[in-house]
Design a protein around this motif. Structure first.
Motif, PDB file in Angstrom:
ATOM      1  N   SER A  88     -10.162   2.788  -1.340  1.00 43.61           N
ATOM      2  CA  SER A  88      -9.524   4.011  -0.820  1.00 43.61           C
ATOM      3  C   SER A  88     -10.339   4.666   0.285  1.00 43.61           C
ATOM      4  CB  SER A  88      -9.319   5.025  -1.958  1.00 43.61           C
ATOM      5  OG  SER A  88     -10.553   5.624  -2.327  1.00 43.61           O
ATOM      6  N   PRO A 116      -8.956   9.783   1.202  1.00 45.62           N
ATOM      7  CA  PRO A 116      -9.759   8.908   0.343  1.00 45.62           C
ATOM      8  C   PRO A 116      -9.733   9.346  -1.112  1.00 45.62           C
ATOM      9  CG  PRO A 116     -11.167  10.406   1.573  1.00 45.62           C
ATOM     10  CD  PRO A 116      -9.770  10.615   2.092  1.00 45.62           C
ATOM     11  N   LYS A 172       0.801  -1.222   0.000  1.00 45.14           N
ATOM     12  CA  LYS A 172       0.000   0.000   0.000  1.00 45.14           C
ATOM     13  C   LYS A 172       0.837   1.278   0.000  1.00 45.14           C
ATOM     14  CE  LYS A 172      -4.013  -2.047   2.344  1.00 45.14           C
ATOM     15  NZ  LYS A 172      -4.999  -1.906   3.435  1.00 45.14           N
ATOM     16  N   PHE A 216      -2.421   5.722   0.881  1.00 44.23           N
ATOM     17  CA  PHE A 216      -3.353   6.038  -0.202  1.00 44.23           C
ATOM     18  C   PHE A 216      -2.687   5.664  -1.529  1.00 44.23           C
ATOM     19  CE2 PHE A 216      -1.091   9.858   1.286  1.00 44.23           C
ATOM     20  CZ  PHE A 216      -0.468  10.325   0.138  1.00 44.23           C
ATOM     21  N   PRO A 217      -3.429   5.155  -2.516  1.00 48.27           N
ATOM     22  CA  PRO A 217      -4.886   5.147  -2.607  1.00 48.27           C
ATOM     23  C   PRO A 217      -5.574   3.931  -1.991  1.00 48.27           C
ATOM     24  CG  PRO A 217      -3.997   4.307  -4.651  1.00 48.27           C
ATOM     25  CD  PRO A 217      -2.812   4.689  -3.792  1.00 48.27           C
ATOM     26  N   PHE A 218      -4.859   2.970  -1.458  1.00 47.54           N
ATOM     27  CA  PHE A 218      -5.503   1.814  -0.822  1.00 47.54           C
ATOM     28  C   PHE A 218      -5.444   2.028   0.685  1.00 47.54           C
ATOM     29  CE2 PHE A 218      -6.462  -2.832  -1.861  1.00 47.54           C
ATOM     30  CZ  PHE A 218      -7.129  -3.056  -0.670  1.00 47.54           C
ATOM     31  N   SER A 219      -6.574   2.354   1.264  1.00 43.60           N
ATOM     32  CA  SER A 219      -6.653   2.684   2.685  1.00 43.60           C
ATOM     33  C   SER A 219      -6.524   1.439   3.556  1.00 43.60           C
ATOM     34  CB  SER A 219      -8.008   3.356   2.933  1.00 43.60           C
ATOM     35  OG  SER A 219      -8.252   3.521   4.298  1.00 43.60           O
TER      36      SER A 219
END
Length: 721
Positions: free
Chosen positions: A647, A641, A543, A619-622
Motif C-alpha cells: 500500500s 497508503p 486493485k 488503495f489498499p494496493f498502490s
C-alpha cells in the motif's frame, strides 16, 4: 492324445488370428476331455482377459498354475488379470514370480513396471522398464513407459532420453512423439516441442492431446492465431476432453480475451468438475477482471481438489493484498500458511552458514528471476545489478525465462555466469545453486508469476534475500532478509515480516525509465489547452474496489466536466470493459465521462500517462511501476497508503522524489488532494517541468547509490558470526 494336440494347435491358431470365440470353444473342448490341461486353462484365461472378463481369467490361470507352477507365462498373465481387477499388490507379486522363473522375460518386467506405476511406486517402475528395455532390443513400448515415469518423477532430461530411444526403435510411435512434445513444452523449449508435436500430428492429425499442446507451443512462440487454430482442432477431435477446453481458455487468456477464456474454463468444468487446473485458471481470469470474491472461491476449490498446488496457494496469499482493510498481520499469516504446507518439508536439508568470502575477496551473490527482461521487476533491479560488480560483488544469474530483450542483455553483461533454469523442477534448480555455492541468493519474484518459492524453501544458499519483485513478506522461514526502506516498512513494523528488514537509505529500488526525451517529450498538462481536467488510472483492475470507486465518483462530482481515463490490458476484453462500465455507473460515474484503453506498447503507454492531469492511485494496493511511469511524465499521483508494504509504493516514490501534497490520510483527504491538484493548473505545469529531472538526478534512478548500500548489507549478512 493326438486329437487333443490337434485341438490345441487349432485353438492357438484361432487365438493368434483374433478369433477369440472359436479359440475359447476349442480350449473348452480340450478341458472337457482333459480337465487338468494347464495350457488350455491358461490360454482360456487369456481369452477371457482379452474379452474383458478378468475375474474369470484369474480363476482359470490360477488353475493352470496349480497344475504347473513353473511356467513364467502363467504368472505373468495372472498378474495382468489381477491388474485389470485393480488388485495391484497381487499383480506385482505375480509378475515378480514370472521374472524369477525367467530372468530374461522382458514382457513380464514391462508388465511389472505397469503395475508398480499404477501403485505410485515410480522409482521401482522405472527400474522395471529399464530392465525390460535392456533385455529386448527395440522394445519401444518399455522405453516409452520409462519416459512417462521419469517425467512424472521430475527427471525430465532422462525422460527425454527415454522418449528419443523409443522413437529410435519406432519412428512411427505417435504417443512417443506426442508425449515428448508435452515434455519439451514443460521444459520451456516451445520450438522443439512444436516440431515433436508436428511429427505426431503428421502420423495422426486428430490426436487431441498433441493438438492441445501444440496450441500452448504456438502461444509461447507468439503465434496466437496458430494457437487458437490448434486448440479449436483439438476440441473438434475430442469435444469430450476437458483438457482441450482448458488449453483454449489459456490461449484466450493470454490474448487478454478474459470473458472468452472464462467461457472455455466453465465448459471444461462442465465436463470435469474435478479439474483443479480449470478452477485455478478461472480464478486467475476473475482476478484479472477485478472480481476478487470469485477469484478467491476458485482458488479454494482448486486447493480442495489438489492441496499440492503451491502456485495456487501463492496466488491466494497474493490476493489478500488487494482486500480493503487488509492488515500486515493478516498478510504475514497468509504467507506463512504457504510455508507451513510447502516449505516445512524441506527444512531438514537447508544449506547451513559456513565460511563466507566476505572480507576475503568478491562476495558471490546469486539472483534467481524470471524477469531479467523489460518487466517491472527487471526495470526496478537492472541499474543496481549493473552496478554491483563495481562494489566487489560476483554475480551468478539464474534465468527462469526463455525470452530475452535489451534489458536481458544488460543483466547478462553484468553476470559472471548466466544459467538458464526455465522448465527445471525446483529440486533441480536448488541442486544447481547449491553446487555453485553462492554466499547469498536473491529472489526477484516471491509469490508472483515466474516466482520459485519452492527453490527458496529448500534454502540452497546459506543466506537468502527477497528484493524488488514481490510487494510483501514471502512468509518463508528460509528467507533471511527483505530489502525495503523506511517508507515501505516504518520503524515498529518489523514483527509483521518473516524476514529481517534491510532498510535502504532512500527507496528499495532504482527505476530504469523507458525511452528518451526525444521519444517521450514533456508536454503541458492537458487542462491548460482549455479542455476538461482528466484524471487517470493505469493500474490493474484487481486493485480497484468499491471504496476506490466511491472516492473517484466524489472527485468527478467536485470537478465539473472532468473525465476519467482508465488504461490497463484487461480492458482490451470487451466483456471486461462492459463489466467495469456497469460497476462505475453503479458507483455514480457516468459512462460518458470515462475513456477505457487496453494494452499498448510501452512508449504509447507512457504517452497515455502524459495525457492525464492527475493520476489516482488505488488503495489498499498502490501502484508501483504505474506510479513511476506517471511521475516520469510529470504527473502527480494522489495516494492513500496503509500499513502493508504493497500500500506504500507511491508514498515512497513521491517522498524520495520530493513531491508534496499527494499523500492522503483517509478517503476524504484523498478526494480533497485530487481536487486541489486538478484546480491548480499552475502547480501542475510546474511539476511537469521539474519532476523528471529530479527523478533522473535523484536516488529513485541511482543504481550505483543503491548498489553500494545493498552490497554493504549483503556483506554484513554473509559475514560469519
Amino acid at each position: 492324445m493326438a486329437t487333443i494336440q490337434e485341438a490345441m494347435a487349432a485353438a492357438v491358431a484361432h487365438h493368434q488370428a483374433g478369433r477369440l470365440a472359436q479359440a475359447a470353444a476349442l480350449y473348452h473342448a480340450v478341458l472337457d476331455a482333459m480337465p487338468g490341461h494347464a495350457d488350455a486353462a491358461h490360454l482360456l484365461g487369456v481369452v477371457h482377459l482379452q474379452s474383458g472378463q478378468p475375474d474369470r481369467a484369474v480363476s482359470l490361470i490360477r488353475g493352470a498354475i496349480q497344475q504347473n507352477h513353473r511356467v513364467a507365462d502363467y504368472h505373468d498373465n495372472l498378474g495382468s488379470a489381477l491388474k485389470a481387477l485393480s488388485r495391484l499388490e497381487e499383480a506385482v507379486t505375480a509378475h515378480r514370480q514370472a521374472v524369477r522363473l525367467r530372468p530374461e522375460f522382458a514382457q513380464a518386467l514391462y508388465n511389472l513396471g505397469n503395475a508398480l506405476e499404477a501403485l505410485g511406486r515410480l522409482d521401482e517402475a522405472a527400474t522395471a522398464f529399464r530392465q525390460a528395455a535392456a533385455r529386448r532390443p527395440g522394445y519401444a513400448r518399455a522405453r516409452f513407459n520409462l519416459g512417462n515415469v521419469l517425467a512424472a518423477l521430475g527427471q525430465r532430461g532422462e525422460a527425454d532420453d527415454a522418449y528419443r530411444a523409443a522413437l529410435a526403435d519406432d519412428p512411427t510411435f505417435v504417443e512417443a512423439h506426442a508425449n515428448r512434445g508435452g515434455l519439451l513444452l514443460a521444459l520451456d523449449r516451445p520450438r522443439e516441442a512444436a516440431a515433436a508435436l508436428a511429427r505426431a500430428l503428421a502420423l495422426r492429425p486428430d490426436h487431441a492431446p498433441a493438438l492441445s499442446n501444440l496450441a500452448a507451443a504456438c502461444l509461447a512462440l507468439g503465434d496466437r492465431d496458430g494457437a487458437e487454430s490448434a486448440a479449436r482442432h483439438a476440441i473438434a477431435a475430442r469435444p469430450d476432453l476437458a483438457d482441450c477446453l482448458l488449453r483454449l481458455g489459456e490461449v484466450r487468456q493470454r490474448a487478454d480475451r478474459l470473458g472468452a477464456a472464462a467461457d472455455a474454463y466453465r465448459a471444461a468444468l462442465a465436463l470435469n468438475p474435478a479439474l483443479a487446473e480449470a478452477h485455478a485458471n478461472l480464478a486467475l481470469v476473475r482476478q484479472g477482471q477485478g472480481l476478487l470474491d470469485a477469484a478467491e472461491q476458485g482458488n479454494r476449490r482448486a486447493l480442495a481438489l489438489d492441496p499440492t498446488l503451491a502456485d495456487v496457494r501463492s496466488n491466494q496469499a497474493y490476493l489478500l493484498l488487494f482486500r480493503p482493510g487488509v492488515t500486515a498481520a493478516a498478510v504475514l499469516e497468509a504467507h506463512r500458511d504457504w510455508d507451513r504446507v510447502h516449505g516445512a518439508p524441506h527444512r531438514g536439508r537447508w544449506v547451513k552458514p559456513g565460511k563466507a568470502t566476505a572480507g576475503k575477496g568478491p562476495l558471490t551473490v546469486a539472483i534467481l528471476s524470471g524477469d531479467f527482461r523489460r518487466h517491472p521487476a527487471g526495470l526496478f533491479a537492472v541499474r543496481t545489478v549493473e552496478a554491483l560488480p563495481a562494489h566487489d560483488i560476483r554475480l551468478l544469474l539464474y534465468a527462469n525465462q526463455t525470452e530475452s530483450d535489451d534489458v536481458t542483455g544488460r543483466f547478462r553483461k553484468a553476470a559472471a555466469r548466466w544459467t538458464p533454469v526455465a522448465g527445471l523442477p525446483d529440486a533441480e534448480v536448488a541442486s544447481r545453486i547449491r553446487h555453485d555455492r553462492p554466499d547469498v541468493l536473491i529472489d526477484l519474484a516471491g509469490h508472483n508469476a515466474r516466482g520459485r518459492p519452492g527453490v527458496f524453501a529448500r534454502k540452497p544458499a546459506p543466506v537468502q534475500v527477497a528484493w524488488s519483485g514481490y510487494m510483501a513478506t514471502t512468509g518463508l522461514a528460509a528467507m533471511d532478509a527483505l530489502v525495503a526502506d523506511r517508507h515501505h516498512v516504518p520503524e515498529g513494523m518489523e514483527a509483521f515480516y518473516a524476514e529481517r528488514v534491510l532498510r535502504m537509505p532512500d527507496a528499495f529500488i532504482a527505476y530504469d525509465p523507458p525511452g528518451d526525451d526525444l521519444e517521450l517529450p514533456l508536454v503541458p498538462p492537458p487542462c491548460l489547452s482549455g479542455g476538461p481536467v482528466t484524471f487517470g488510472s493505469f493500474n490493474i483492475l484487481t486493485k480497484l474496489n468499491d471504496g476506490v470507486l466511491a472516492a473517484w465518483a466524489a472527485i468527478l462530482q467536485r470537478v465539473p466536466n472532468s473525465r476519467l481515463l482508465m488504461k490497463t490490458k484487461a480492458l482490451s476484453c470487451p466483456a471486461t470493459a462492459d463489466l467495469w462500465r456497469g460497476r462505475l455507473a453503479a458507483a455514480g460515474i457516468a459512462p460518458d465521462r470515462v475513456t477505457m484503453v487496453g494494452a499498448t506498447n510501452s512508449l504509447d503507454h507512457m504517452r497515455r500517462c502524459a495525457s492525464v492531469d492527475v493520476a489516482l492511485d488505488p488503495f489498499p494496493f498502490s501502484g508501483s511501476t504505474t506510479t513511476l511511469e506517471t511521475m516520469w511524465m510529470g504527473v502527480p499521483v494522489v495516494t492513500l497508503p496503509g500499513e502493508t508494504f504493497s500500500s506504500r509504493h507511491s508514498l515512497a516514490f513521491l517522498t524520495v522524489a520530493g513531491v508534496e501534497g499527494c499523500v492522503a490520510a483517509d478517503p476524504a483527504d484523498y478526494v480533497e488532494r485530487a481536487v486541489s491538484w486538478a484546480t491548480d493548473p499552475q502547480r501542475l505545469a510546474e511539476l511537469r517541468l521539474t519532476l523528471r529531472s529530479r527523478m533522473a538526478a535523484g536516488p529513485l534512478c541511482d543504481g550505483n547509490r543503491l548498489a553500494a548500500a545493498l552490497a554493504a548489507e549483503l556483506r554484513a549478512l554473509a559475514r560469519p558470526h
